[in-house]
Design a protein around this motif. Structure first.
Motif, short mmCIF file in Angstrom:
data_model
loop_
_atom_site.label_atom_id
_atom_site.label_comp_id
_atom_site.label_asym_id
_atom_site.label_seq_id
_atom_site.Cartn_x
_atom_site.Cartn_y
_atom_site.Cartn_z
N GLY A 122 -0.91 -3.61 -9.86
CA GLY A 122 -2.17 -4.13 -9.47
C GLY A 122 -3.46 -3.33 -9.28
N HIS A 123 -3.30 -2.02 -9.02
CA HIS A 123 -4.29 -1.21 -8.59
C HIS A 123 -5.31 -0.90 -9.65
CE1 HIS A 123 -2.66 0.28 -4.61
NE2 HIS A 123 -1.55 -0.21 -5.01
N LYS A 124 -6.35 -1.16 -9.43
CA LYS A 124 -7.43 -0.68 -10.51
C LYS A 124 -7.67 0.43 -10.75
CE LYS A 124 -10.00 -5.11 -9.57
NZ LYS A 124 -11.34 -5.63 -9.15
N PRO A 125 -8.04 1.19 -11.86
CA PRO A 125 -8.30 2.47 -12.23
C PRO A 125 -9.19 3.17 -11.42
CG PRO A 125 -7.57 1.47 -14.12
CD PRO A 125 -7.84 0.41 -13.21
N ALA B 179 0.71 -1.09 0.05
CA ALA B 179 -0.06 0.10 -0.09
C ALA B 179 0.85 1.41 0.02
CB ALA B 179 -0.93 0.05 1.26
N GLY B 180 2.02 1.19 -0.36
CA GLY B 180 3.23 2.11 -0.01
C GLY B 180 2.68 3.45 -1.18
N MET B 181 2.21 2.86 -2.49
CA MET B 181 1.98 4.08 -3.34
C MET B 181 0.65 4.67 -2.93
SD MET B 181 4.43 3.84 -5.38
CE MET B 181 4.29 5.05 -6.47
N SER B 182 -0.35 4.09 -2.34
CA SER B 182 -1.52 4.76 -1.86
C SER B 182 -1.18 5.80 -0.69
CB SER B 182 -2.37 3.95 -1.41
OG SER B 182 -2.94 2.75 -2.20
N TRP C 1 -6.01 -1.96 3.91
CA TRP C 1 -6.94 -3.20 3.55
C TRP C 1 -7.04 -3.56 2.25
CZ3 TRP C 1 -12.05 -4.11 1.92
CH2 TRP C 1 -12.52 -5.30 2.27
N LYS C 2 -7.38 -2.34 1.27
CA LYS C 2 -7.64 -2.80 -0.17
C LYS C 2 -6.42 -3.22 -0.74
CE LYS C 2 -11.94 -0.58 -1.05
NZ LYS C 2 -12.81 -1.23 -2.05
N ALA C 3 -5.08 -3.10 -0.22
CA ALA C 3 -3.92 -3.35 -0.74
C ALA C 3 -3.41 -4.71 -0.51
CB ALA C 3 -3.06 -2.52 -0.57
N ARG C 4 -4.33 -5.37 0.33
CA ARG C 4 -3.90 -6.71 0.77
C ARG C 4 -3.59 -7.65 -0.38
NH1 ARG C 4 -9.34 -6.07 0.98
NH2 ARG C 4 -10.56 -8.00 0.24
#
Length: 622
Positions: free
Chosen positions: A331-334, A292-295, A392-395
């Motif tokens: 892998g993050h969705k747009p 989740a670093g980029m978030s 949590w979203k980046a698990r």
């Protein structure tokens, strides 16, 4: 650009944040004059700061001269904004209409704007004549030199509104629209003797239904308020319309608001020099290797960049292009990235030098130093709620091949970003510590950013500087005309006694201040969706803040709840304009992103409830 500053159409968000849509050639002299006025204002304020703090010799006429230039800048900027079609308006409902109806309303909207402006032109001339009998205290010149900006600006905007009607529609559509306006005016004139007997029902008719209708058909928000107030006074009272001009002047002319165009210019400099990008690259080197670093980098960048620009649009346009490619690779969705971008920008709107906080301080009489100090802490609370959700979203995030950046690379990025990183802390500490006003700090920040940008970040070409000055004038004019007409409408609303009755009603509700906080959240979330931050503040602050004070709610605490609630509404689909701006910047379909944003809106809402119910978060550091 605050919606601040987000004075953009939902269908015209391109080349953000400083991509300039060219205006009419015959308005070039107006652009030059407006740009010159902005430079003069900055020069005057810098001279005042230097004389006061360096030589201990305050120049008494500086504020007066800056105020005179400021009103001219506001009106000429509003003229440029009309020419460039940059006044904030809601086009969502207009785009749902069939093509034929869009053509009719495309004529009706500009004609309604022209009707308001024509109705205000002669009162503006009378107002300027009356002001000629008043002499300024320091410069000893007639005040008509300042307020002459009102009739001049109104006359020019009238011509441009009429030109827009004839340019966007055919003669049949223009004739039909003019006929509808004449018929409606005739009916109201015939009914006017009986309308005063309706009492507070007139508020619903003129200041709610009329304004909502104008908003739905795409009339710019500033003129929706103006039309509602003008119709209300004309057909239900004997109050002269010159009063509206006075209230518009008052709403646009506060010295505190001088910092608005200067912080808008600061946002342009941030983008043009790449100072914001340097901050993003430093945070990416520091945190990019963790899950989740980029978030976290996206949220942290919005937090820090907002402290320089004061603009949500500038923030998002700086951060998204730098981070989205790497986030997609992981892998993050747009649609998830857009949701985080939009709510992160909403979170950062309380970070100094937020233009919303400056306007709120001016309208509600709240300490800007206190707002800046508290806003920093409140943004941290919202940042934490969003960061928890992002983790949590980046698990399931793909971390293959991701390595910690070498300390040498981190150190190099820090050296490059350091001059930009210190700027938000300079702004906050200078204003929060009482060392300088927000206006004084804004001028110092612009000078600092220009020098640092030229020395360390490659500079800005002269043509780009001119573009930024014109863009700043147009955006500032669009913001300030909203403040003027919203002030006029707010005055009309308070004169009815509605505020007193509302205060009595709310005060009698069970639950005391807690219930009132929940009512406030609901009201400003809805207004944030429809009106955006600045007009909602100017319209409702005179009504809501006195009630909060009577209930024992601290002004700073209440301000934080109001601003946060508005930003939650601003990013909430299907109406919130900030959501569509984020989609445009990230090149993602609103339909695709709409479902993904709700968990993030929920996280912001949880943070909002914590802020509302724990006053110490807002007041402990004052």
């Amino acid at each position: 650009m605050t919606m601040a500053t987000e004075t953009l159409h939902l269908d015209e968000i391109e080349d953000l944040p400083t991509g300039l849509r060219s205006g009419s050639p015959f308005l070039r002299p107006i652009e030059v004059i407006a740009s010159t006025l902005l430079v003069i204002i900055i020069g005057l304020l810098l001279m005042g700061v230097t004389s006061r703090y360096v030589f201990s010799l305050p120049v008494v006429w500086v504020d007066e001269a800056a105020s005179m230039c400021f009103l001219w800048l506001a009106m000429l900027g509003a003229v440029i904004a009309i020419d460039r079609n940059e006044h904030l308006r809601l086009t969502l409902f207009l785009q749902m209409m069939p093509e034929r109806m869009r053509g009719f309303f495309g004529a009706l909207g500009p004609l309604l704007v022209a009707v308001f402006l024509i109705g205000m032109l002669w009162p503006a001339v009378d107002y300027a004549i009356e002001e000629s009998y008043i002499t300024s205290a320091a410069l000893n010149i007639p005040m008509s030199w300042r307020v002459a900006a009102l009739p001049v600006g109104i006359a020019m905007m009238t011509l441009l509104a009429l030109r827009e009607a004839f340019r966007s529609s055919n003669m049949a559509q223009i004739g039909a629209a003019a006929g509808v306006i004449a018929l409606a005016a005739g009916i109201l004139w015939l009914l006017s003797p009986s309308l005063p007997a309706l009492g507070h029902l007139n508020i619903l008719i003129f200041l709610v239904i009329f304004v909502a209708f104008f908003l739905a058909i795409g009339v710019p928000i500033a003129f929706c308020f103006g039309l509602g107030a003008l119709a209300f006074l004309t057909f239900t009272s004997s109050v002269p319309t010159m009063v509206l001009i006075g209230r518009m002047d008052e709403g646009m002319s506060s010295l505190i608001l001088l910092s608005v165009p200067i912080f808008v210019l600061l946002g342009c400099i941030l983008d043009a020099t790449g100072m914001g990008k340097a901050i993003v690259e430093f945070l990416a080197s520091l945190l990019g290797h963790v899950k989740a670093g980029m978030s976290y980098v996206l949220l942290g960048s919005l937090f820090l960049v907002s402290g320089i620009s004061g603009s949500k649009v500038s923030d998002m346009a700086t951060v998204a292009p730098a981070l989205f490619p790497e986030m997609k690779r992981r892998g993050h969705k747009p649609k998830e990235m857009i949701a985080l971008l939009a709510t992160g920008a909403a979170m950062a709107d309380t970070v100094p030098p937020s233009i919303v906080l400056i306007v709120l301080g001016s309208v509600a009489g709240v300490s800007i130093a206190g707002l800046f100090t508290s806003g920093f802490v409140i943004a941290m609370v919202l940042l934490l709620t969003l960061a928890i959700l992002a983790r949590w979203k980046a698990r399931g995030e793909v971390m293959d091949g991701i390595r910690r950046a070498p300390m040498r690379a981190v150190g190099k990025a820090l050296v490059v970003a350091a001059p930009a990183l210190v700027l938000p802390f300079i702004i906050r500490s200078a204003v929060g510590g009482g060392m300088a006003t927000a206006t004084e700090v804004s001028t110092i920040a612009v000078l600092y950013a220009m020098i640092i940008g030229m020395v360390l970040y490659g500079g800005i070409r002269p043509g780009k500087i001119y573009e930024m000055l014109v863009e700043t004038a147009a955006l500032s004019g669009a913001i300030l005309i909203i403040l003027g007409t919203a002030s006029a409408m707010a005055w009309a609303l308070t004169q009815t006694g509605f505020a007193f009755k509302m205060a009595s009603l709310v005060t009698g509700l069970p639950g005391g201040w807690v219930t009132y906080m929940l009512v406030t959240i609901a009201v400003f979330m809805v207004l944030g969706c429809v009106l955006e931050g600045l007009p909602a503040i100017v319209l409702m602050a005179p009504i809501m803040f006195p009630i909060a004070k009577n209930l024992g709610i601290n002004d700073i605490h209440y301000s934080m709840v109001v601003v946060t609630a508005m930003n939650v509404g601003l990013m909430a689909p299907p109406i919130g304009v900030g959501f569509y701006i984020a989609c445009k910047i990230g090149n993602v379909s609103p339909d695709e992103a709409m479902g993904a944003i709700w968990p993030y809106i929920g996280a912001l809402f949880i943070g909002l409830l914590i802020i509302a119910m724990v006053p110490a978060l807002s007041t402990a550091y004052l």
